[in-house]
Enzyme design. Structure first.
Site, mmCIF file in Angstrom:
data_model
loop_
_atom_site.group_PDB
_atom_site.id
_atom_site.type_symbol
_atom_site.label_atom_id
_atom_site.label_comp_id
_atom_site.label_asym_id
_atom_site.label_seq_id
_atom_site.Cartn_x
_atom_site.Cartn_y
_atom_site.Cartn_z
ATOM 1 N N PRO A 156 0.844 -1.211 0.041
ATOM 2 C CA PRO A 156 0.114 -0.080 -0.130
ATOM 3 C C PRO A 156 0.912 1.161 -0.017
ATOM 4 C CG PRO A 156 -0.491 -1.400 1.749
ATOM 5 C CD PRO A 156 0.393 -1.992 1.406
ATOM 6 N N GLY A 157 0.326 2.251 -0.651
ATOM 7 C CA GLY A 157 1.168 3.504 -0.784
ATOM 8 C C GLY A 157 2.038 3.696 -1.584
ATOM 9 N N GLY B 269 2.161 3.757 -4.821
ATOM 10 C CA GLY B 269 1.750 4.487 -6.203
ATOM 11 C C GLY B 269 0.660 4.020 -6.941
ATOM 12 N N LYS B 270 0.455 3.025 -6.709
ATOM 13 C CA LYS B 270 -0.445 2.069 -7.832
ATOM 14 C C LYS B 270 -1.584 3.009 -8.179
ATOM 15 C CE LYS B 270 -1.153 -1.177 -5.004
ATOM 16 N NZ LYS B 270 -0.293 -0.594 -3.901
ATOM 17 N N HIS C 271 17.807 0.786 29.912
ATOM 18 C CA HIS C 271 17.324 0.058 28.766
ATOM 19 C C HIS C 271 17.945 0.638 27.531
ATOM 20 C CE1 HIS C 271 14.087 -2.538 27.097
ATOM 21 N NE2 HIS C 271 14.403 -1.807 26.021
ATOM 22 N N GLU C 272 17.535 1.746 27.106
ATOM 23 C CA GLU C 272 17.893 2.303 25.871
ATOM 24 C C GLU C 272 19.288 2.433 25.644
ATOM 25 O OE1 GLU C 272 15.775 2.329 23.750
ATOM 26 O OE2 GLU C 272 14.133 2.198 24.954
ATOM 27 N N HIS D 253 20.404 -1.164 24.618
ATOM 28 C CA HIS D 253 20.270 -1.188 23.256
ATOM 29 C C HIS D 253 21.331 -0.629 22.318
ATOM 30 C CE1 HIS D 253 16.386 -3.280 23.056
ATOM 31 N NE2 HIS D 253 15.901 -2.142 23.581
ATOM 32 N N ASP E 264 10.583 -5.734 22.270
ATOM 33 C CA ASP E 264 11.815 -6.153 21.925
ATOM 34 C C ASP E 264 12.003 -7.921 21.750
ATOM 35 O OD1 ASP E 264 12.594 -3.665 22.008
ATOM 36 O OD2 ASP E 264 13.636 -4.011 24.047
HETATM 37 P P1 ADP Z 1 -1.615 2.978 -3.674
HETATM 38 O O1 ADP Z 1 -0.308 1.962 -4.297
HETATM 39 O O2 ADP Z 1 -1.785 2.294 -2.327
HETATM 40 O O3 ADP Z 1 -2.493 2.826 -4.470
HETATM 41 P P2 ADP Z 1 -1.536 5.459 -3.962
HETATM 42 O O4 ADP Z 1 -1.382 5.632 -5.566
HETATM 43 O O5 ADP Z 1 -3.106 5.828 -3.633
HETATM 44 O O6 ADP Z 1 -0.892 4.243 -3.404
HETATM 45 O O7 ADP Z 1 -0.529 6.712 -3.439
HETATM 46 C C1 ADP Z 1 -1.059 7.475 -2.294
HETATM 47 C C2 ADP Z 1 -0.457 8.893 -2.458
HETATM 48 O O8 ADP Z 1 1.062 8.771 -2.154
HETATM 49 C C3 ADP Z 1 -0.462 9.721 -3.786
HETATM 50 O O9 ADP Z 1 -1.734 10.224 -3.901
HETATM 51 C C4 ADP Z 1 0.840 10.364 -3.884
HETATM 52 O O10 ADP Z 1 0.832 11.575 -2.951
HETATM 53 C C5 ADP Z 1 1.876 9.315 -2.932
HETATM 54 N N1 ADP Z 1 2.677 8.760 -3.774
HETATM 55 C C6 ADP Z 1 2.821 7.284 -3.579
HETATM 56 N N2 ADP Z 1 3.593 6.794 -4.557
HETATM 57 C C7 ADP Z 1 4.083 8.007 -5.084
HETATM 58 C C8 ADP Z 1 5.322 7.903 -6.190
HETATM 59 N N3 ADP Z 1 5.656 6.993 -6.663
HETATM 60 N N4 ADP Z 1 5.578 9.309 -6.659
HETATM 61 C C9 ADP Z 1 5.083 10.344 -6.151
HETATM 62 N N5 ADP Z 1 4.015 10.319 -5.162
HETATM 63 C C10 ADP Z 1 3.408 9.082 -4.688
HETATM 64 ZN ZN ZN Z 2 13.767 -2.218 24.246
#
Ligand code: ADP
Ligand code: ZN
Ligand code: MG
Length: 628
Positions: free
Chosen positions: A215-216, A218-219, A434-435, A438, A512
């Site tokens: 996800p995210g 750019g598909k 702790h930190e 690490h 951890d």
């Molecule tokens: P998904 O792969 O989940 O469909 P999206 O295409 O919806 O992801 O990406 C969400 C947002 O993240 C886009 O609207 C854009 O602003 C940003 N983004 C993601 N990938 C790119 C990319 N390769 N270049 C520029 N912006 C990107």
């Molecule tokens: Zn820790």
């Protein structure tokens, strides 16, 4: 069901109005005859009997089957003038008739006028008729509104909801860092614009292109860019829109979609999140979903139904290619798969450049350094990062985004909101140990990623955080790197135990331990990194309920299972001993670093390494943390 309350809410209005008319009618009609003898004054039945007994009554006319009477009687209050009264009679008063006879009073019974019955009947008919007409018009009107209840009545026709759009406002320039995918799709556009070039040499134009990636990445953006650039009609629909509350809608939507597409060829069909319909058939808990399967079958049929060169190309996107039905993936359907992965450092820089276009960045901000600091970030993460930076800048009333805002935004995107620092206390001291545990173990192990910073400022769930800069080459990880990571992850707990004793260790190490147990187990079962030999004993675990069969068999016997456990434990114990040894051997520097951390709240990687170097030899790492 989702729609029902809407329908009920709309019913009430016409029903109320109609009901009002109806009741009016019934009342106006029934006593029409009586009104001729208009008797406006009423008399109680008891009084009437009294008048009867005292022989004041002249005549009695009975109406409504004997329920009402208009009487003429002499009124003693008005000097015995004859007056008319209306009397409501009790239902059971048979003695009244005999009394009237006995007194020889003239009485007459008037039949119920049929008016009432007719009105009643009409009323009864009008009510449903008006209701139905009202509803009809309501539905007709509201079906023009998107999302209105009209949709609910339209299931037979399945008003297709896909959009035909050409102007998404996104160009290929707006998509960065995923060059291969971009090229592949640019070629798709060429297919549509100049098919001769390909058909002349006998090439069959692919029917479907499947964009696969987390996800995210750019598909969806990429598909929008194609729509913006292609100059052909672009139908887009999301997989979930096929699956509706009425059985058969999905299939008929698919039919409609393809029919529209054929009429508009050459064109592109984009199906986003295709896993919503394209999931493996007959799988998952509780068997398959009939509606979804029918939709999928229809989709498969339609894709077979048109020949390769009709000028329709289907692009679909998913982040779960593993759950897709294999029939979708065979050649002739989605015969091209384009992987859209999280960008590498160069890609991240390009994406940052795209999103920095409309932001005011301080000249001191180097996008390159941000790209370096954000391995694993997707395009959406990077866009979000710059946006968070801009928000922080506005909140701090600065003119332009500076390094500080970027730095804080990275922390925030990765680890969550910043909390308020703890006040000095024993538990703050324990967290500091702790930190530092690490960070120190991570710094002194040759194969561990370098420390980027240690901080006591809580963020998200964590009370304190040690940041490491992961190596850019994430692809292959060696056995010693994995062991170093496990040891580093145990550094926190090791410091707690060495300094405060086994009885004082805390729950803070829970996260951890979970991570490192997973790593150790995978070393044994997936990567063949134990004395069980190079065997893959478990396949990667997917979410079974999302479409695959429930039965993920373990590919080993009971005997092997206990050997796996023993191996996992051995790895973790070795690493733990090693971590405790490192802390014990470097107790002085540990104490000094803890004091410094409590005083400063944050120590950056460079300073940390310098201090450690005064006491021990810091191994050369492949790459030091870039300083922003
Ligand atoms: P998904 O792969 O989940 O469909 P999206 O295409 O919806 O992801 O990406 C969400 C947002 O993240 C886009 O609207 C854009 O602003 C940003 N983004 C993601 N990938 C790119 C990319 N390769 N270049 C520029 N912006 C990107
Ligand atoms: Zn820790
Ligand atoms: Mg998407």
């Amino acid at each position: 069901m989702k729609f029902s309350w809407k329908v009920v809410a709309l019913w009430t209005l016409p029903a109320l109005v109609i009901g009002f008319f109806f009741w009016q009618g019934a009342f106006a009609g029934a006593p029409a005859d009586m009104s001729k003898n208009a008797a406006n004054t009423r008399m109680t039945y008891g009084r009437f009997l009294e008048y009867l007994n005292s022989d004041r009554v002249n005549s009695v006319d009975l109406y409504e089957g004997g329920r009402t009477a208009i009487i003429e009687a002499r009124d003693p209050d008005l000097e015995n003038r004859v007056q008319r009264w209306r009397v409501d009679l009790p239902v059971n008063a048979p003695e009244l008739i005999s009394k009237l006879k006995e007194k020889a009073i003239s009485f007459d019974a008037h039949p119920m006028r049929n008016d009432g019955a007719i009105w009643g009947l009409l009323g009864n008919l009008i009510f449903p008729v008006l209701l139905i007409t009202g509803l009809f018009f309501l539905f007709r009107r509201s079906s023009n509104l998107p999302g209105g209840p009209g949709q609910a009545m339209n299931f037979g026709k399945s008003k297709a909801r896909f959009q035909m759009e050409a102007k998404t406002g996104v160009k290929f320039d707006d998509v960065a860092g995923i060059e291969e995918a971009k090229e592949e799709l640019q070629e798709v556009v060429t297919f549509l614009k100049q098919p001769e070039r390909f058909t002349a040499v006998g090439a069959r134009i692919p029917k479907g292109v499947l964009l696969v990636g987390p996800p995210g990445t750019g598909k969806t953006l990429l598909a929008k860019a194609i729509a913006g650039e292609a100059g052909v009609p672009f139908f887009s629909i999301s997989g979930s829109e096929f699956v509706e509350m009425f059985v058969g809608v999905g299939a008929s939507r698919v039919r409609d979609l393809f029919k529209k597409a054929k009429d508009n060829a050459p064109c592109i069909i984009f199906i986003d999140e295709i896993d919503a319909v394209g999931r493996q058939r007959g799988a998952g808990i509780g068997g398959g979903n009939d509606e979804r399967e029918q939709t999928l079958n229809q989709l498969l049929t339609e894709m077979d139904g048109f020949e390769g060169n009709t000028g329709i190309i289907i692009i679909a996107a998913t982040n779960r290619p593993d759950v897709l039905d294999s029939a979708l993936l065979r050649p002739g359907r989605f015969d091209r798969q384009v992987t859209v992965d999280a960008p590498d450092i160069k890609g991240r820089l390009e994406i940052l450049q795209v999103h920095a276009r409309n932001k005011k960045l301080d000249p001191s901000v180097s996008l390159d350094a941000i790209a370096r600091r954000t391995p694993g970030f997707t395009g959406a993460d990077l866009a979000n990062l710059l946006n968070e930076g801009a928000i922080l800048t506005a909140r701090r009333r600065k003119e332009a985004i500076t390094l500080r805002e970027i730095d804080d935004a990275v922390d925030r995107v990765v680890a969550g909101m910043e909390g308020t620092p703890l006040v000095d206390s024993k538990s703050k001291r324990l967290i500091a140990y702790h930190e530092i545990g690490h960070a120190l173990v991570g710094t002194l192990l040759k194969d561990h990623d370098p420390v980027q910073k240690v901080t006591l400022i809580p963020r998200g769930q964590a009370q304190g955080l040690t940041w490491f800069t992961p190596n850019e080459e994430q692809g292959l990880i060696s056995r010693s790197q994995l062991k170093a990571r496990i040891t580093g992850a145990l550094g926190g707990r090791a410091a707690e135990e060495v300094i405060f004793g086994a009885a004082e260790v805390t729950t803070g190490a829970g996260g951890d331990l979970q991570q490192l147990s997973g790593m150790a187990r995978q070393m044994v079962t997936r990567f063949g990194m134990s004395n069980l030999g190079p065997l893959s004993l478990e396949s990667q675990q997917g979410e079974v309920f999302l479409g695959r069969d429930w039965t993920t068999r373990s590919e080993y016997s009971e005997a092997i299972a206990s050997r796996i456990d023993a191996q996992v434990r051995e790895i973790v114990e070795q690493c733990y001993d090693n971590a405790k040894k490192i802390i014990r051997d470097h107790r002085t520097v540990t104490d000094r670093l803890v004091d410094l951390l409590i005083e400063k709240e944050t120590i950056d990687g460079e300073e940390f390494r310098q201090i450690v170097a005064e006491y021990a030899e810091v191994p050369e790492k492949q790459q030091y943390a870039p300083q922003l």
